[in-house]
Motif scaffolding. Structure first.
Motif, PDB file in Angstrom:
ATOM      1  N   PRO A 204      18.497   8.383   8.362  1.00 16.25           N
ATOM      2  CA  PRO A 204      19.602   8.209   7.426  1.00 16.25           C
ATOM      3  C   PRO A 204      19.980   9.485   6.697  1.00 16.25           C
ATOM      4  N   ALA A 205      18.969  10.328   6.390  1.00 15.70           N
ATOM      5  CA  ALA A 205      19.260  11.559   5.663  1.00 15.70           C
ATOM      6  C   ALA A 205      20.094  12.527   6.478  1.00 15.70           C
ATOM      7  N   SER A 206      19.932  12.478   7.820  1.00 15.57           N
ATOM      8  CA  SER A 206      20.660  13.411   8.678  1.00 15.57           C
ATOM      9  C   SER A 206      21.915  12.798   9.283  1.00 15.57           C
ATOM     10  N   THR A 207      22.207  11.563   8.962  1.00 13.42           N
ATOM     11  CA  THR A 207      23.372  10.891   9.521  1.00 13.42           C
ATOM     12  C   THR A 207      24.649  11.452   8.921  1.00 13.42           C
ATOM     13  N   PRO A 208      25.596  11.931   9.742  1.00 17.91           N
ATOM     14  CA  PRO A 208      26.873  12.403   9.194  1.00 17.91           C
ATOM     15  C   PRO A 208      27.555  11.301   8.397  1.00 17.91           C
ATOM     16  N   HIS A 209      28.201  11.675   7.309  1.00 16.17           N
ATOM     17  CA  HIS A 209      28.776  10.689   6.395  1.00 16.17           C
ATOM     18  C   HIS A 209      29.770   9.775   7.085  1.00 16.17           C
ATOM     19  N   GLU A 210      30.473  10.293   8.096  1.00 16.41           N
ATOM     20  CA  GLU A 210      31.493   9.471   8.737  1.00 16.41           C
ATOM     21  C   GLU A 210      30.896   8.319   9.547  1.00 16.41           C
ATOM     22  N   LEU A 211      29.578   8.400   9.870  1.00 15.61           N
ATOM     23  CA  LEU A 211      28.939   7.338  10.644  1.00 15.61           C
ATOM     24  C   LEU A 211      28.325   6.248   9.780  1.00 15.61           C
ATOM     25  N   LEU A 212      28.246   6.456   8.483  1.00 20.85           N
ATOM     26  CA  LEU A 212      27.557   5.502   7.622  1.00 20.85           C
ATOM     27  C   LEU A 212      28.101   4.080   7.721  1.00 20.85           C
ATOM     28  N   PRO A 213      29.415   3.868   7.930  1.00 21.29           N
ATOM     29  CA  PRO A 213      29.886   2.480   8.075  1.00 21.29           C
ATOM     30  C   PRO A 213      29.545   1.855   9.423  1.00 21.29           C
ATOM     31  N   TYR A 214      28.979   2.655  10.355  1.00 18.76           N
ATOM     32  CA  TYR A 214      28.804   2.172  11.728  1.00 18.76           C
ATOM     33  C   TYR A 214      27.353   2.272  12.176  1.00 18.76           C
ATOM     34  N   LEU A 215      26.441   1.756  11.358  1.00 16.19           N
ATOM     35  CA  LEU A 215      25.019   1.813  11.674  1.00 16.19           C
ATOM     36  C   LEU A 215      24.420   0.447  11.983  1.00 16.19           C
ATOM     37  N   ASP A 216      25.236  -0.601  11.975  1.00 12.82           N
ATOM     38  CA  ASP A 216      24.728  -1.918  12.327  1.00 12.82           C
ATOM     39  C   ASP A 216      24.360  -1.957  13.810  1.00 12.82           C
TER      40      ASP A 216
END
Length: 304
Positions: free
Chosen positions: A3-15
């Motif tokens: 989660p710490a390295s996840t680009p911000h634009e992907l945060l809504p698409y982690l399900d």
């Protein structure tokens, strides 16, 4: 990807997809290609693959450079699916030459959960020459895709790197332009010792910011982005011949610019149709190859 390295634009698409979890068996294709110079020609010396990414063999079908291996990347999955995590590594050893492309357009399928990603690493040693010119990427409606490319290039090497992004399935049904959720592309280049050259990123989220507006895509539907990493003398020669223009009648606009830190050139093309973008990229390629290796780009295949 933590989660710490996840680009911000992907945060809504982690399900997670209800079918197969992201990154599970069959969803982590990998391809590694290594090219070396052997006497008077180059060869594909290393080839490792994990389905659905495939390479059958290197072909010597380029009439302009018959000693150069041409590799077609094949995907037998019918497209990139939600939860897919692609990785590709290309290495070109000292003095070797290669051309890498794809068998057909890359289709990013419609998604209702998670996202798909691709990580590429490209390494060129001294005097190496690589043409990486894949076919276009077509993002379907509601698709989410992130690609990251890391390039390590020696000062005397040349990389011609191209990506072509279509706005979607333009002629599907009533049209499906710019209806994808997310397309994110980052390219970072450095020298072999780690000295950074540049980072380029474009992030497209049509739902947040309309794409078909002035200053972005305007009346254009296809975007071509070409990076030429090459020594300064070659960059100067190519820049002097490359066409920067806006042709309203033919429906295209193109321009060449300089990359930071003497890394080379960037060439961008916009058009209403894919064939026009492909043609303009080919024109640029036809300038680059003779300047770098003194050989011509062959005529386009009759069925293209």
């Amino acid at each position: 990807m933590s989660p710490a390295s996840t680009p911000h634009e992907l945060l809504p698409y982690l399900d997670e997809p209800p079918q197969l979890p992201s990154g599970s068996f069959g969803k982590v294709p990998h391809l590694r290609l290594g090219f070396e110079r052997r006497r008077d020609r180059s060869i594909l010396a290393v080839m490792r693959r994990r389905a659905p990414l495939l390479v059958q063999k290197a072909l010597y079908c380029d009439e302009g450079m018959p000693e150069m291996p041409v590799v077609f990347i094949i995907a037998n999955s019918g497209g990139i699916l939600q939860g897919d995590r692609y990785t590709m590594d290309f290495t070109v050893a000292e003095g070797a030459r290669a051309h890498v492309t794809t068998q057909s357009a890359t289709k990013i399928q419609e998604m209702d959960a998670n996202h798909a990603s691709q990580a590429q690493e490209i390494v060129l040693d001294e005097g190496a020459y690589l043409e990486y010119i894949p076919e276009p990427v077509i993002p379907f409606a509601r698709s989410r895709f992130l690609t990251k490319t890391r390039i390590r290039v020696a000062p005397s090497a040349t990389l011609l790197y191209s990506e072509t992004l279509m706005g979607g399935r333009k002629y599907y049904g009533e049209g499906e332009l710019f209806r994808f959720d997310l397309f994110s592309s980052t390219v970072a280049a450095e020298r072999p010792d780690g000295t950074p050259l540049f980072v380029e990123k474009f992030l497209i989220e049509p739902g947040r910011s309309p794409v078909a507006r002035p200053g972005v895509m305007g009346g254009f539907d296809v975007f071509g982005n070409v990076l030429l990493l090459t020594p300064p003398a070659v960059a100067d020669a190519v820049a002097a011949r490359a066409v920067s223009a806006w042709n309203k009648e033919e429906g295209w606009a193109a321009g060449v610019g300089r990359l930071p830190n003497g890394a080379g050139l960037v060439y961008k093309v916009l058009a209403r149709e894919t064939a026009v973008v492909r043609s303009k990229i080919r024109d640029f390629w036809s300038i680059v190859r003779p300047e770098v290796v003194g050989r011509p780009v062959p005529p386009e295949f009759a069925w293209r």
